[in-house]
Enzyme design. Structure first.
Site, PDB file in Angstrom:
ATOM      1  N   ILE A 156       3.488  -8.086  13.133  1.00  0.00           N
ATOM      2  CA  ILE A 156       4.001  -8.295  14.488  1.00  0.00           C
ATOM      3  C   ILE A 156       3.193  -7.490  15.493  1.00  0.00           C
ATOM      4  CG2 ILE A 156       5.981  -7.934  15.993  1.00  0.00           C
ATOM      5  CD1 ILE A 156       7.724  -8.493  13.452  1.00  0.00           C
ATOM      6  N   ASP A 175       0.015   4.302  12.457  1.00  0.00           N
ATOM      7  CA  ASP A 175       0.586   3.762  11.225  1.00  0.00           C
ATOM      8  C   ASP A 175      -0.135   4.431  10.064  1.00  0.00           C
ATOM      9  OD1 ASP A 175       1.311   2.241   8.936  1.00  0.00           O
ATOM     10  OD2 ASP A 175       1.745   0.502  10.199  1.00  0.00           O
ATOM     11  N   ALA A 235      12.083  -3.611  16.320  1.00  0.00           N
ATOM     12  CA  ALA A 235      11.952  -3.375  14.880  1.00  0.00           C
ATOM     13  C   ALA A 235      13.324  -3.230  14.238  1.00  0.00           C
ATOM     14  CB  ALA A 235      11.079  -2.147  14.633  1.00  0.00           C
ATOM     15  N   ARG A 236      13.814  -1.999  14.151  1.00  0.00           N
ATOM     16  CA  ARG A 236      15.148  -1.706  13.647  1.00  0.00           C
ATOM     17  C   ARG A 236      15.780  -0.673  14.570  1.00  0.00           C
ATOM     18  NH1 ARG A 236      15.027  -5.748  11.359  1.00  0.00           N
ATOM     19  NH2 ARG A 236      15.350  -6.217   9.143  1.00  0.00           N
ATOM     20  N   ASP A 260      15.820  -5.011  21.619  1.00  0.00           N
ATOM     21  CA  ASP A 260      16.334  -6.210  20.953  1.00  0.00           C
ATOM     22  C   ASP A 260      17.158  -5.835  19.735  1.00  0.00           C
ATOM     23  OD1 ASP A 260      16.529  -9.086  20.592  1.00  0.00           O
ATOM     24  OD2 ASP A 260      15.217  -8.827  18.855  1.00  0.00           O
ATOM     25  N   GLU A 265      25.031  -2.965  15.326  1.00  0.00           N
ATOM     26  CA  GLU A 265      24.961  -4.355  15.795  1.00  0.00           C
ATOM     27  C   GLU A 265      26.187  -5.128  15.321  1.00  0.00           C
ATOM     28  OE1 GLU A 265      21.225  -6.114  14.674  1.00  0.00           O
ATOM     29  OE2 GLU A 265      20.050  -4.677  15.826  1.00  0.00           O
ATOM     30  N   HIS A 284      19.239  -8.992  19.193  1.00  0.00           N
ATOM     31  CA  HIS A 284      18.464  -9.143  17.950  1.00  0.00           C
ATOM     32  C   HIS A 284      18.065 -10.605  17.760  1.00  0.00           C
ATOM     33  CE1 HIS A 284      17.814  -7.298  13.679  1.00  0.00           C
ATOM     34  NE2 HIS A 284      16.838  -8.144  14.015  1.00  0.00           N
ATOM     35  N   GLY A 286      14.767 -11.626  18.579  1.00  0.00           N
ATOM     36  CA  GLY A 286      13.313 -11.746  18.554  1.00  0.00           C
ATOM     37  C   GLY A 286      12.796 -12.649  17.464  1.00  0.00           C
TER      38      GLY A 286
END
Length: 324
Positions: A156, A175, A235-236, A260, A265, A284, A286
Site C-alpha cells: 500500500i 521500515d 493501517a490499524r 480510517d 471499531e 475503515h 479504505g
C-alpha cells in the site's frame, strides 16, 4: 470427502462466487454471524475451513477445540486477529489476500491527506451552513515541496509513493524489513523512525499491528512532529495512541489527522475525536470497492479450497514473518 467451511465475514460473503469455488473442493458453507471467541470455538468443531474478517478473533483456545480444521482464511491482509503461531502448532494453514485492495487503501490515504491539507470537510460544512468565506480554513500550506513520511513500506505504501510523484512531494520511509535499494526504486529515501518524525510535514501510517507496533505513535512521537504536521492512519487503529493523539491536537503539537481505522471499531458514541474540526474520519472503508470485494471473495475462497484439496495455497501466512 465432504467439507464444511464456516464464513464469519460481512465484507466478502458472496454465496454465489464463494459457493462455486468451495463446492469445487467438495465443501459447503455455513454462516457464523457472532464474532466472539466462544462462537468461533463452537463453530469450528467439526469444520474443515474458517473464513474471518478483522473483527473475528481466532485464538489459540478456539483452535485447540477442533481436530478437523485444516485452514483459516483471513478475508483481508492483516492477520493480527489470528493466533498464527497457535494455528501452525495445530497443523492449520493460515492464508490471507495480501494484494486485493492495495490501490483502494493508497487512494484512501491520499484522500484523507488532501482532505486535511485543504480543509475540505471544514469548508463543506461552512458552505452548507451558508458561510462563503475562503478564510475559514486558514492557514493552508502548499503541498508541492513538502515531505511525507511513510511508516511501513509494504504494498500500500509503495502505491501511495508512486501516486505522490505527480504532487512533487519528497517521500521518505521507515521500515526495518525493507532495504534502501527497494525504496530507491520508488523514489523514496530510507530513514530511521526518529529522523522521519523530525523531517516530515505529513505522516502516513502503513505498519501492521503486532506487539512492537502497538502505540508506535504516542506522546513522544507527536512531540517530535512539526506543529503543522498531518497524521494519516489507514493501517490499524492501535498503532496510534488515540489519547496521545487527542492531547497533541488539543495542544497544537500537530495540525490535523485523517483516520480510517480506530483503536476501537466502532468508536464510542461520545468519541472526542469525532467532535473536532481538525480530524477527518471514515469507517475503515479504505479496503472497499466493488472490484476489491469481488477479488477478496475469490481470493480467500480459492486458497481455502486449495488447502482442502491438498494443494499449496497462493498466499500462505508464514508464522515466522506474518507481516510481510
Amino acid at each position: 470427502m465432504e467439507y464444511t467451511v464456516v464464513l464469519c465475514d460481512n465484507k466478502t460473503v458472496d454465496p454465489a462466487t464463494q459457493s462455486e469455488i468451495l463446492e469445487s473442493a467438495g465443501a459447503s458453507i455455513e454462516i457464523l454471524d457472532e464474532k466472539t471467541e466462544a462462537a468461533v470455538a463452537e463453530a469450528v468443531r467439526g469444520a474443515h475451513g474458517l473464513v474471518v474478517d478483522a473483527a473475528t478473533p481466532v485464538t489459540a483456545e478456539a483452535l485447540a477445540g477442533t481436530d478437523t480444521l485444516r485452514v483459516v482464511g483471513r478475508a483481508g491482509i492483516g492477520v493480527d486477529n489470528i493466533d498464527v503461531a497457535a494455528a501452525d502448532d495445530e497443523g492449520i494453514t493460515v492464508v490471507n489476500v495480501p494484494d486485493y485492495c492495495l490501490d483502494e487503501v493508497a487512494i484512501q490515504a491520499l484522500s484523507l491527506l488532501l482532505a486535511c491539507v485543504r480543509a475540505v470537510p471544514q469548508y463543506d460544512r461552512e458552505v452548507k451552513a451558508g458561510t462563503w468565506d475562503w478564510g475559514t480554513g486558514q492557514p493552508l500550506r502548499r503541498v508541492a515541496g513538502s515531505t511525507l513520511g511513510l511508516v511501513g513500506f509494504g504494498g500500500i505504501a509503495r502505491r501511495l509513493a508512486s501516486k505522490l510523484r505527480t504532487f512533487h512531494v519528497d517521500v521518505i520511509a521507515h521500515d526495518p524489513n525493507v532495504d534502501a535499494e527497494t525504496m530507491r526504486d520508488y523514489g523514496v529515501e530510507r530513514v530511521g523512525f526518529e529522523e522521519l518524525l523530525d523531517r516530515v510535514d505529513y505522516c502516513s501510517v502503513h505498519a501492521p499491528l503486532f506487539a512492537a507496533t502497538r502505540h508506535l505513535l504516542s506522546t513522544a512521537e507527536f512531540e517530535r512532529l512539526d506543529d503543522d504536521a498531518v497524521l494519516v492512519n489507514t493501517a490499524r487503529g492501535p498503532v496510534v495512541d488515540e489519547d496521545a493523539l487527542l492531547a497533541a491536537l488539543e495542544t497544537g503539537e500537530i495540525a490535523s489527522a485523517g483516520l480510517d481505522v480506530r483503536e476501537s471499531e466502532p468508536p464510542a458514541a461520545d468519541d472526542p475525536l469525532a467532535e473536532r474540526d481538525d480530524v477527518v474520519l471514515t469507517p475503515h472503508v479504505g479496503w472497499y470497492s466493488e472490484e476489491s470485494r469481488a477479488d477478496l471473495s475469490r481470493g480467500v475462497a480459492g486458497d481455502v479450497a486449495a488447502v482442502l484439496r491438498g494443494e499449496a495455497p497462493s498466499n500462505p501466512v508464514d508464522p515466522e514473518t506474518p507481516w510481510i
